[in-house]
Design a protein around this motif. Structure first.
Motif, PDB file in Angstrom:
ATOM      1  N   ALA A  84      10.986  74.684   1.651  1.00 55.76           N
ATOM      2  CA  ALA A  84      12.189  75.510   1.840  1.00 55.76           C
ATOM      3  C   ALA A  84      11.807  76.922   2.272  1.00 55.76           C
ATOM      4  N   THR A  85      10.735  77.467   1.667  1.00 55.12           N
ATOM      5  CA  THR A  85      10.316  78.830   2.010  1.00 55.12           C
ATOM      6  C   THR A  85       9.827  78.875   3.467  1.00 55.12           C
ATOM      7  N   THR A  86       9.095  77.862   3.882  1.00 49.79           N
ATOM      8  CA  THR A  86       8.631  77.806   5.270  1.00 49.79           C
ATOM      9  C   THR A  86       9.833  77.774   6.218  1.00 49.79           C
ATOM     10  N   ASP A  87      10.825  76.948   5.873  1.00 51.72           N
ATOM     11  CA  ASP A  87      12.038  76.874   6.701  1.00 51.72           C
ATOM     12  C   ASP A  87      12.703  78.234   6.812  1.00 51.72           C
ATOM     13  N   GLU A  88      12.700  78.947   5.697  1.00 55.46           N
ATOM     14  CA  GLU A  88      13.405  80.227   5.604  1.00 55.46           C
ATOM     15  C   GLU A  88      12.645  81.338   6.302  1.00 55.46           C
ATOM     16  N   THR A  89      11.310  81.390   6.052  1.00 59.02           N
ATOM     17  CA  THR A  89      10.540  82.577   6.480  1.00 59.02           C
ATOM     18  C   THR A  89       9.557  82.263   7.605  1.00 59.02           C
ATOM     19  N   GLY A  90       9.281  81.045   7.865  1.00 57.02           N
ATOM     20  CA  GLY A  90       8.312  80.683   8.908  1.00 57.02           C
ATOM     21  C   GLY A  90       6.875  80.733   8.421  1.00 57.02           C
ATOM     22  N   THR A  91       6.658  81.176   7.188  1.00 53.18           N
ATOM     23  CA  THR A  91       5.295  81.218   6.649  1.00 53.18           C
ATOM     24  C   THR A  91       4.976  79.870   6.007  1.00 53.18           C
ATOM     25  N   THR A  92       3.794  79.333   6.311  1.00 54.63           N
ATOM     26  CA  THR A  92       3.466  78.028   5.719  1.00 54.63           C
ATOM     27  C   THR A  92       2.771  78.205   4.369  1.00 54.63           C
ATOM     28  N   PHE A  93       3.089  77.286   3.444  1.00 58.11           N
ATOM     29  CA  PHE A  93       2.442  77.270   2.123  1.00 58.11           C
ATOM     30  C   PHE A  93       1.771  75.910   1.985  1.00 58.11           C
ATOM     31  N   GLY A  94       0.500  75.834   2.317  1.00 59.63           N
ATOM     32  CA  GLY A  94      -0.222  74.548   2.370  1.00 59.63           C
ATOM     33  C   GLY A  94      -0.610  74.007   1.006  1.00 59.63           C
ATOM     34  N   ASP A  95      -1.380  72.902   1.041  1.00 62.13           N
ATOM     35  CA  ASP A  95      -1.746  72.196  -0.192  1.00 62.13           C
ATOM     36  C   ASP A  95      -2.480  73.078  -1.190  1.00 62.13           C
ATOM     37  N   THR A  96      -3.448  73.864  -0.684  1.00 61.35           N
ATOM     38  CA  THR A  96      -4.253  74.679  -1.594  1.00 61.35           C
ATOM     39  C   THR A  96      -3.385  75.707  -2.305  1.00 61.35           C
ATOM     40  N   VAL A  97      -2.526  76.361  -1.528  1.00 59.43           N
ATOM     41  CA  VAL A  97      -1.641  77.367  -2.141  1.00 59.43           C
ATOM     42  C   VAL A  97      -0.731  76.681  -3.170  1.00 59.43           C
ATOM     43  N   GLN A  98      -0.236  75.511  -2.777  1.00 58.05           N
ATOM     44  CA  GLN A  98       0.664  74.808  -3.712  1.00 58.05           C
ATOM     45  C   GLN A  98      -0.063  74.456  -5.007  1.00 58.05           C
ATOM     46  N   GLU A  99      -1.295  73.970  -4.860  1.00 58.06           N
ATOM     47  CA  GLU A  99      -2.068  73.607  -6.058  1.00 58.06           C
ATOM     48  C   GLU A  99      -2.253  74.802  -6.982  1.00 58.06           C
TER      49      GLU A  99
ATOM     50  N   ASP B 100       7.594  86.398  -2.339  1.00 53.97           N
ATOM     51  CA  ASP B 100       8.710  86.605  -3.282  1.00 53.97           C
ATOM     52  C   ASP B 100       9.692  85.436  -3.215  1.00 53.97           C
ATOM     53  N   GLU B 101       9.983  85.050  -1.967  1.00 55.47           N
ATOM     54  CA  GLU B 101      10.930  83.949  -1.764  1.00 55.47           C
ATOM     55  C   GLU B 101      10.411  82.679  -2.470  1.00 55.47           C
ATOM     56  N   PHE B 102       9.118  82.369  -2.215  1.00 53.80           N
ATOM     57  CA  PHE B 102       8.491  81.172  -2.776  1.00 53.80           C
ATOM     58  C   PHE B 102       8.485  81.219  -4.309  1.00 53.80           C
ATOM     59  N   ALA B 103       7.988  82.353  -4.839  1.00 53.10           N
ATOM     60  CA  ALA B 103       7.894  82.495  -6.309  1.00 53.10           C
ATOM     61  C   ALA B 103       9.271  82.401  -6.941  1.00 53.10           C
ATOM     62  N   GLY B 104      10.277  83.022  -6.296  1.00 57.27           N
ATOM     63  CA  GLY B 104      11.653  82.985  -6.812  1.00 57.27           C
ATOM     64  C   GLY B 104      12.164  81.560  -6.844  1.00 57.27           C
ATOM     65  N   ARG B 105      11.910  80.834  -5.755  1.00 56.13           N
ATOM     66  CA  ARG B 105      12.386  79.450  -5.683  1.00 56.13           C
ATOM     67  C   ARG B 105      11.734  78.585  -6.786  1.00 56.13           C
ATOM     68  N   VAL B 106      10.423  78.746  -6.977  1.00 60.20           N
ATOM     69  CA  VAL B 106       9.725  77.971  -8.019  1.00 60.20           C
ATOM     70  C   VAL B 106      10.337  78.286  -9.390  1.00 60.20           C
ATOM     71  N   ALA B 107      10.507  79.595  -9.658  1.00 55.29           N
ATOM     72  CA  ALA B 107      11.039  79.994 -10.972  1.00 55.29           C
ATOM     73  C   ALA B 107      12.441  79.429 -11.175  1.00 55.29           C
ATOM     74  N   ASP B 108      13.280  79.477 -10.124  1.00 53.52           N
ATOM     75  CA  ASP B 108      14.658  78.947 -10.231  1.00 53.52           C
ATOM     76  C   ASP B 108      14.645  77.452 -10.532  1.00 53.52           C
ATOM     77  N   ALA B 109      13.813  76.765  -9.770  1.00 59.04           N
ATOM     78  CA  ALA B 109      13.769  75.297  -9.936  1.00 59.04           C
ATOM     79  C   ALA B 109      13.307  74.935 -11.337  1.00 59.04           C
ATOM     80  N   ILE B 110      12.325  75.672 -11.860  1.00 62.11           N
ATOM     81  CA  ILE B 110      11.853  75.391 -13.225  1.00 62.11           C
ATOM     82  C   ILE B 110      12.991  75.600 -14.220  1.00 62.11           C
ATOM     83  N   ARG B 111      13.746  76.680 -14.004  1.00 59.62           N
ATOM     84  CA  ARG B 111      14.841  76.995 -14.925  1.00 59.62           C
ATOM     85  C   ARG B 111      15.880  75.850 -14.943  1.00 59.62           C
TER      86      ARG B 111
END
Ligand SMILES: Nc1ncnc2c1ncn2[C@@H]1O[C@H](COP(=O)(O)OP(=O)(O)OP(=O)(O)O)[C@@H](O)[C@H]1O
Length: 793
Positions: A353-368, A322-333
């Motif tokens: 930023a999401t990794t910093d916040e939550t400790g969960t990593t979002f690697g290249d594949t997820v980003q793609e 949720d944090e990640f998706a929210g951040r992406v949507a905000d940045a697009i806006r």
């Protein structure tokens, strides 16, 4: 004789031809093509030899910082003519001397980007070749370097090897402390004496710092130095990015030590710093990779983006996702428009930023995956976006429905294979617009013209983004013609300040003018020096001058004086860009007669044109005529027009003054008769003619009134503008009580009283003084054209 074909089969002909092939030495080639170097006849050969030797002498002396002192002697000796040219240059070293005179295409200037008379390294050796071919005699050269001994050489050119063949090499005595003397015997005649004199005379005009003496069988010509000022020293420069040709660019790419294109641009060209290199590279990247379309972001689809990104991310836990998706949507806006690479950067930032916040990593594949999901939504609204862009870019008269269907067709083009990032070259974009417009025009039966198409393509290209990819390196550009060509186009389309001009030494407008004044007795002179332009990476400056009237012959066409790098061009006037430009100008507009409205103008005028460049493009090796290079022709035209505008206003003024004078003359003869008649009829005192004439002609009238010792000078301005005359009254007794603003100077028993009143239109000014004694009066009025002035004293 049977032809080769009739006696041999095809293969036999080829064998036969192969056996007769052989390479040709440069000297051999020029021996057969003397005309290319300006040695086509005895008359012309002599002029060319003088020209080559004198040009070198001037170059050499100036380069060494000496004021040129040149002696030319032409003498008839038996069947031949002997030419001697002496200079006070730095001399030539013993090692260099044989090659300079005995080897074609050997010189010090060919590779230099610096203004010089010599360019090719052919001139003087061609004269040596011509002399040995026609007289069979060797060239005799004396040269002395400062502090050294004078050396004497006799040599010819071996035409097979293009190498000097030295027959005499010895030490000699010479009265010059440094310099070079060349003596050539050749078949020649003095039929071109006119051209020879013109060359020497005109050389003196544009080289006022040189002393030149010519002695020839029928007389002498001496041009003394008019100034001790050497022309400004020139600096060697690198080429300018504008106008370099593809072949030259490829050669430079191969030769450079730079790895990056940016380093190459900054290191090999003039006027390219980091900022300009960045601009060129952006234009290059646009051409090489294309741009990425940046679509208007879908402001109302935030929820959709969040949902799409959430769906693309698996196994990252609800909160982090949720944090990640929210951040992406905000940045697009936060973005008005977004290109694919911008979206990828924005997703990467959101992931960190999401990794910093939550400790969960979002690697290249997820980003793609997230980028792909969000991109689908960002580009989903592109039809509406294209509608708005098209609507803004085309005329308001276009029907909504037409624009709508055009936008739909154009949007469909972005659905093709390989269009994931909507990255495309300008040509592809133009093709899309072209096809969508053609289809719309056909289906909707409306016009979608060229201008509308161009405007739409421009609008789309201007919102598209330059991609962040590194440009190919130098080796990759050098390896591929298309890539190099893209770099070349980027170089020429980027704004780059004009090249430095310290590599050039123009004559300057003032000296052009005084050169003309020195040479031609005319009534009017004008001159113009343009700013530097660039051709083929070489800067150039064009100067023009006009002399008019006076002693110049009124009959026939004007005289054109052509110069390139301060060298008068004597032959091939008809093949020269300067002549073409002059013929193409409508001279009637500038007050010169031009039969048929085109061609050389007629009249008492001399027009001079000087092209200075680090590489003057001549039509041939003989350097007689300037080639038709559009950039240079444009500048020639602008320079000539600039000077011609001054001529036009001078001629207009002169014409109106003439008309005024004619009118005044007519009135001057009628008025006294009328005044006489009137006085008889009315029995009154006769009218003052001068006063009436001045008023009718709207002239400035100056009158002296004397009453006992009181003297008044009345300046009456009958014209429509204010006048500032200068009045100088010369009297033979000392004046007193002189009115304000005067300067009184006594000289040898005469007093000069000088006023400079400002007299408004329809106003007058009274200047006065007292004289105790009897006096003579003499008034001089300046500052007003004589046709507009009436003096009654
Ligand atoms: N009088 C001289 N004093 C000193 N150096 C000279 C003299 N004449 C020629 N040179 C040197 O010899 C070289 C060759 O001269 P040459 O006339 O063959 O060619 P150029 O002047 O360089 O070019 P172009 O063929 O365009 O005239 C010159 O570049 C110059 O370095």
């Amino acid at each position: 004789m049977p032809s080769l074909q009739s006696t041999l089969d095809d293969e036999g002909v080829a064998d036969e031809l192969a056996a007769s092939q052989r390479s040709i030495s440069i000297a051999e080639f020029f021996e057969k093509n003397k005309h290319m170097l300006g040695f086509d006849s005895g008359a012309r050969g002599l002029v060319t030899a003088v020209k080559e030797a004198v040009d070198n002498a001037l170059d050499a002396a100036e380069e060494a910082g000496h004021l040129p002192d040149i002696y030319i002697e032409i003498e008839e000796v038996g069947d031949y003519y002997r030419l001697v040219v002496e200079d006070n240059g730095p001399g030539i070293t013993t090692e260099e001397l044989p090659k300079v005179f005995g080897k074609l295409l050997y010189g010090s200037r060919f590779h230099k980007r610096e203004q010089a008379r010599g360019q090719q390294g052919i001139g003087i050796s061609a004269a040596v070749l011509y002399s040995q071919l026609t007289s069979g005699k060797p060239a005799k050269i004396t040269s002395r370097t400062q502090g050294g001994e004078a050396k004497y050489f006799e040599l010819i050119i071996d035409t097979d090897s293009n190498e000097p063949e030295v027959s005499v090499d010895e030490t000699t005595t010479w009265d010059r402390t440094h310099g070079t003397r060349i003596e050539l015997e050749m078949e020649a005649n003095m039929r071109a004496r006119g051209q020879l004199r013109d060359y020497v005379k005109h050389t003196a005009v544009v080289n006022p710092h040189a002393r030149i003496e010519l002695r020839e069988p029928n007389g002498e010509f001496k041009a003394e130095r008019a100034t001790d000022q050497l022309p400004a020293e020139t600096e060697e420069i690198r080429p300018h990015p504008h106008g370099v040709e593809l072949g030259t660019l490829l050669k430079m790419l191969e030769a450079t030590d730079s790895y990056s294109v940016s380093g190459f641009l900054q290191g090999e060209f003039t006027r390219v710093g980091t900022k300009t290199a960045t601009n060129v590279i952006a234009a290059f990247t646009d051409r090489h990779y294309g741009r990425e379309m940046a679509w208007r972001t879908p402001a109302t689809h935030e929820a959709d983006i969040e949902a799409a990104v959430t769906e693309a991310v698996a196994n990252k836990g609800q909160a982090a996702t949720d944090e990640f998706a929210g951040r992406v949507a905000d940045a697009i806006r936060d973005h008005d428009r977004l290109a694919h690479h911008e979206l990828a950067t924005l997703v990467e930032h959101a992931a960190v930023a999401t990794t910093d916040e939550t400790g969960t990593t979002f690697g290249d594949t997820v980003q793609e995956k997230a980028v792909a999901a969000a991109w689908t939504i960002v580009r989903d609204d592109r039809t509406a976006d294209l509608y708005t862009l098209t609507d803004e870019a085309t005329s308001t008269r276009k029907d909504d429905g037409v624009i709508e269907s055009f936008a739909e067709r154009l949007a469909a083009k972005f659905d093709g294979e390989g269009q994931v990032r909507d990255r495309l070259r300008r040509e592809t974009l133009e093709e899309y617009v072209e096809r969508a417009a053609a289809m719309t025009a056909e289906r909707e039966d409306v016009s979608f013209g060229e201008t509308a198409r161009e405007n739409v393509a421009d609008a789309l290209w201007s919102v598209a983004r330059t991609v962040p990819d590194d440009p190919p390196n130098v080796a990759a550009v050098a390896d591929d013609r298309d890539t190099a060509s893209a770099l070349l186009s980027a170089m020429s389309e980027t704004d780059i300040i004009a090249p430095p001009t310290d590599c050039l030494s123009p004559i300057t407008a003032d000296l052009v003018r005084s050169g003309l004044e020195k040479e031609f007795d005319a009534d009017f002179y004008a001159s113009a020096t343009r700013d530097a332009g660039v051709h083929g990476g070489d800067p150039f400056i064009v100067e023009a001058g006009i002399a008019y009237g006076g002693d110049l012959p009124a009959e026939g066409s004007v005289e054109l004086l052509r110069f390139a790098n301060r060298v008068p061009l004597v032959y091939q006037r008809g093949a020269c860009a300067t002549t073409d430009v002059l013929k193409g100008i409508g001279w009637r507009n500038y007050g010169l007669d031009q039969p048929g409205g085109s061609g050389m103008p007629n009249g008492p005028a001399v027009i001079m044109i000087h092209v200075a460049s680090t590489n003057v493009p001549f039509t041939s090796e003989s350097k007689d005529a300037i080639a038709n290079i559009p950039a240079i022709e444009d500048e020639i035209e602008l320079a000539v027009r600039e000077a011609a505008r001054e001529l036009k206003s001078y001629l207009n003024k002169r014409r109106s003054m003439q008309q005024r004078q004619e009118k005044q003359d007519v009135l001057g003869s009628i008025l006294p008769e009328m005044a006489d008649k009137l006085a008889t009829v009315t029995e009154r005192e006769e009218l003052k003619i001068d006063d009436s004439l001045a008023r009718i002609m709207n002239n400035v009238l100056v009158e002296r009134r004397i009453e006992n010792s009181h003297v008044e000078l009345v300046v009456e301005n009958n014209s429509g503008t204010s006048a500032s005359p200068e009045l100088t009254e010369i009297v033979s007794a000392e004046p007193t009580s002189v009115s304000d603003g005067a300067r009184v100077v006594e000289m040898d028993g005469e007093w000069f009283i000088k006023w400079s009143p400002e007299v408004g239109s329809d106003d007058d000014s009274v200047l006065q003084y007292e004289l105790a004694d009897e006096s003579d009066y003499d008034l001089d009025v300046t500052g007003i054209e004589s046709a507009k002035l009436t003096v009654n004293t």
